[in-house]
Design an enzyme around this catalytic site. Structure first.
Site, mmCIF file in Angstrom:
data_model
loop_
_atom_site.group_PDB
_atom_site.id
_atom_site.type_symbol
_atom_site.label_atom_id
_atom_site.label_comp_id
_atom_site.label_asym_id
_atom_site.label_seq_id
_atom_site.Cartn_x
_atom_site.Cartn_y
_atom_site.Cartn_z
ATOM 1 N N ASP A 218 -26.656 -38.199 19.130
ATOM 2 C CA ASP A 218 -26.795 -36.758 19.387
ATOM 3 C C ASP A 218 -25.500 -36.057 18.992
ATOM 4 O O ASP A 218 -24.422 -36.496 19.388
ATOM 5 C CB ASP A 218 -27.076 -36.557 20.892
ATOM 6 C CG ASP A 218 -27.683 -35.204 21.204
ATOM 7 O OD1 ASP A 218 -27.608 -34.305 20.352
ATOM 8 O OD2 ASP A 218 -28.212 -35.047 22.326
ATOM 9 N N HIS A 329 -37.843 -32.009 16.266
ATOM 10 C CA HIS A 329 -36.780 -31.228 16.912
ATOM 11 C C HIS A 329 -35.777 -30.700 15.895
ATOM 12 O O HIS A 329 -35.380 -29.531 15.955
ATOM 13 C CB HIS A 329 -36.077 -32.120 17.951
ATOM 14 C CG HIS A 329 -34.979 -31.445 18.711
ATOM 15 N ND1 HIS A 329 -35.211 -30.435 19.612
ATOM 16 C CD2 HIS A 329 -33.626 -31.642 18.704
ATOM 17 C CE1 HIS A 329 -34.056 -30.040 20.137
ATOM 18 N NE2 HIS A 329 -33.077 -30.750 19.592
HETATM 19 C C1 HEM Z 1 -30.238 -31.790 16.996
HETATM 20 C C2 HEM Z 1 -31.482 -34.144 21.024
HETATM 21 C C3 HEM Z 1 -31.860 -29.911 23.382
HETATM 22 C C4 HEM Z 1 -30.393 -27.608 19.404
HETATM 23 C C5 HEM Z 1 -30.549 -32.788 17.871
HETATM 24 C C6 HEM Z 1 -30.584 -34.200 17.558
HETATM 25 C C7 HEM Z 1 -30.920 -34.844 18.700
HETATM 26 C C8 HEM Z 1 -31.118 -33.858 19.721
HETATM 27 C C9 HEM Z 1 -31.080 -36.355 18.880
HETATM 28 C C10 HEM Z 1 -30.316 -34.828 16.191
HETATM 29 C C11 HEM Z 1 -28.885 -35.168 15.952
HETATM 30 C C12 HEM Z 1 -27.980 -33.981 15.849
HETATM 31 O O1 HEM Z 1 -27.943 -33.299 14.827
HETATM 32 O O2 HEM Z 1 -27.306 -33.711 16.841
HETATM 33 C C13 HEM Z 1 -31.682 -33.188 22.005
HETATM 34 C C14 HEM Z 1 -32.044 -33.490 23.363
HETATM 35 C C15 HEM Z 1 -32.143 -32.302 24.030
HETATM 36 C C16 HEM Z 1 -31.854 -31.260 23.078
HETATM 37 C C17 HEM Z 1 -32.264 -34.886 23.917
HETATM 38 C C18 HEM Z 1 -32.475 -32.019 25.461
HETATM 39 C C19 HEM Z 1 -32.319 -32.883 26.447
HETATM 40 C C20 HEM Z 1 -31.514 -28.918 22.492
HETATM 41 C C21 HEM Z 1 -31.482 -27.518 22.817
HETATM 42 C C22 HEM Z 1 -31.052 -26.861 21.709
HETATM 43 C C23 HEM Z 1 -30.834 -27.875 20.678
HETATM 44 C C24 HEM Z 1 -31.835 -26.894 24.174
HETATM 45 C C25 HEM Z 1 -30.809 -25.380 21.470
HETATM 46 C C26 HEM Z 1 -31.441 -24.398 22.040
HETATM 47 C C27 HEM Z 1 -30.219 -28.556 18.430
HETATM 48 C C28 HEM Z 1 -29.722 -28.226 17.098
HETATM 49 C C29 HEM Z 1 -29.696 -29.432 16.388
HETATM 50 C C30 HEM Z 1 -30.157 -30.467 17.314
HETATM 51 C C31 HEM Z 1 -29.299 -26.848 16.588
HETATM 52 C C32 HEM Z 1 -29.268 -29.640 14.938
HETATM 53 C C33 HEM Z 1 -30.461 -29.411 14.046
HETATM 54 C C34 HEM Z 1 -30.086 -29.571 12.590
HETATM 55 O O3 HEM Z 1 -29.629 -28.598 12.016
HETATM 56 O O4 HEM Z 1 -30.219 -30.680 12.060
HETATM 57 N N1 HEM Z 1 -30.875 -32.607 19.192
HETATM 58 N N2 HEM Z 1 -31.578 -31.840 21.865
HETATM 59 N N3 HEM Z 1 -31.134 -29.090 21.191
HETATM 60 N N4 HEM Z 1 -30.468 -29.890 18.517
HETATM 61 FE FE1 HEM Z 1 -31.084 -30.845 20.165
#
Ligand code: HEM
Length: 420
Positions: A218, A329
């Site tokens: 993450d 996601h």
């Molecule tokens: C990407 C998990 C909640 C915004 C990711 C990734 C994972 C992840 C595994 C892919 C790796 C990375 O680029 O970091 C989670 C989990 C969440 C969660 C487990 C809740 C428990 C959120 C929330 C937001 C968010 C609430 C914003 C409102 C993003 C963004 C990316 C991302 C902007 C990058 C997307 C990209 O441009 O590739 N998240 N996330 N995430 N997440 Fe989450």
């Protein structure tokens, strides 16, 4: 400072430090193991243009705590509190052997170095009315909109003041929490408090692979300090600067310029997000990977390549379908799907035991940092709330939005330009 997004370099530094500490093992003799000495010695300066605890990698331990001002405590009392807090943190983050804050010392952190301690202070919307400062309330602190899937507990949400504590040693972090709480006595009372954790430095030779409690890597596609628009995404520009003019010209649903006292500051969106781990664990790994759009083992995007390969949202797989599914996601959250909206995510995991339903009360203390929540968290969460395949496995249980001013200079306290 160690910077978030250069975790590879920080990790390498960590390994080097471990080696150097190894050389000192004879001197330390049986006194303490080398790796612990290197973790303890790591120091993040309290003073600077920005507060510490935003761009550095998240520490192994985190405490989030919100306070409400006591009845009758106004602007003067709040200023005195921020002065006490800042002086205590300056003392506790001193390189070498940190000092004893005058406000309180329980000796819990005695014998430990600063251990990358950071303490970051923010103001909630309600702070401004309580201190007669509504004329200086940033537009960007407008309440977050209601998201239909939210299940928020108001008692664990918002607050007049917010403090984020991080350290790579649990005792150092707890000590800082007690100092902050003791220094507030009589002026502000704890409204809510949450505890989080991350991987311990030295636990992996690949520190980029910070994993959350669902097991995913993450943070991969976070904005990086080396990118040209990093500062503009995360920090409020100084009034009158070229960056400030560009931010207001960009419009795009943002709230425009922030007040001058927020220069160098950032807005923190805090969400306690419960992971429905029992349901998640029932999904086969291939389905879990489809929900995110990345491989679980190494974080590589399903569009191909390795963990560091840029995501290709257009890529069609061998089966003729999008390689990264429509509700993945990373597709729904991507800046490209949200008119460029971006934020720096710097989270702690939490585990508060087993809930009454027999499932872990565990998840993510999600903290998003941005120069303007209307160009960061808000549009992205609006999209995720309905369209994200991951949302079936999550529950947003608490929420806060805080204005985190720029850092203190020598002799200054955090928030001085607002409160003096
Ligand atoms: C990407 C998990 C909640 C915004 C990711 C990734 C994972 C992840 C595994 C892919 C790796 C990375 O680029 O970091 C989670 C989990 C969440 C969660 C487990 C809740 C428990 C959120 C929330 C937001 C968010 C609430 C914003 C409102 C993003 C963004 C990316 C991302 C902007 C990058 C997307 C990209 O441009 O590739 N998240 N996330 N995430 N997440 Fe989450």
């Amino acid at each position: 400072r160690r910077l978030l997004g250069t975790a590879g370099a920080a990790g390498a530094a960590g390994l080097v430090a471990g080696g150097a500490a190894g050389a000192g093992i004879a001197a330390a003799a049986e006194d303490r193991p080398a790796a612990l000495a290197s973790v303890g010695a790591a120091h993040i300066p309290f003073e600077g243009a920005h507060q510490a605890g935003i761009v550095e990698p998240a520490q192994a331990r985190g405490h989030l705590v919100a306070f409400d001002l006591a009845p009758g405590a106004g602007r003067g009392a709040a200023a005195a509190l921020l002065r006490r807090w800042s002086d205590a943190v300056r003392e506790m983050t001193r390189p070498g052997r940190p000092g004893t804050p005058a406000v309180y010392d329980d000796q819990v952190a005695d014998d430990a170095g600063p251990s990358s301690l950071t303490v970051t202070f923010g103001f909630g919307r309600t702070f401004f009315a309580r201190t007669g400062l509504t004329a200086r309330l940033p537009e960007a602190l407008a309440p977050l909109p209601d998201f239909p899937a939210d299940a928020l507990d108001p008692r664990r949400s918002n607050g007049d003041l917010w403090v984020q504590i991080g350290a790579d040693d649990a005792l150092v972090a707890f000590h800082a929490l007690r100092v902050v709480q003791r220094a507030a006595a009589g002026t502000a009372a704890v409204r809510w408090q949450m505890n989080g954790f991350n991987r311990t430095p030295g636990a992996t030779a690949r520190p980029r692979t910070a994993r959350n409690l669902m097991g995913q890597i993450d943070g991969t596609n976070n904005p990086k300090p080396s990118e040209p628009d990093f500062a503009r995404t995360v920090f409020v520009p100084a009034a009158g600067s070229a960056a400030s003019a560009a931010a207001s010209a960009a419009g795009g649903g943002g709230t425009g310029t922030s007040p001058a006292w927020m220069a160098g500051g950032s807005y923190a969106v805090v969400r306690r997000i419960r992971m429905l781990l029992d349901s998640w664990d029932h999904l086969p790994v291939a389905r879990q990977e489809k929900v995110i759009g990345r491989r679980k083992s190494d974080g590589a995007p399903l569009s191909g390549g390795t963990g560091t390969t840029p995501v290709d949202l257009e890529r069609i797989g061998a089966d003729g379908a999008l390689a990264i599914a429509g509700d993945a996601h990373i597709r729904v959250a991507a800046a490209a799907s949200n008119s460029g909206a971006a934020m720096l995510r710097r989270a702690f995991s939490f585990h508060d035991g087993i809930g009454t339903d027999g499932t872990p009360d565990a998840g993510l203390l999600f903290i998003a940092w941005q120069a303007d929540p209307m160009r960061g968290f808000v549009p992205v969460q609006r999209k995720l709330d309905g369209a994200d395949g991951l949302s079936r496995f999550l529950r947003h249980e608490a929420s806060g939005l805080f204005a985190v001013p720029g850092g203190a200079g020598p002799g200054e306290y955090v928030g001085q330009s607002l409160l003096e």
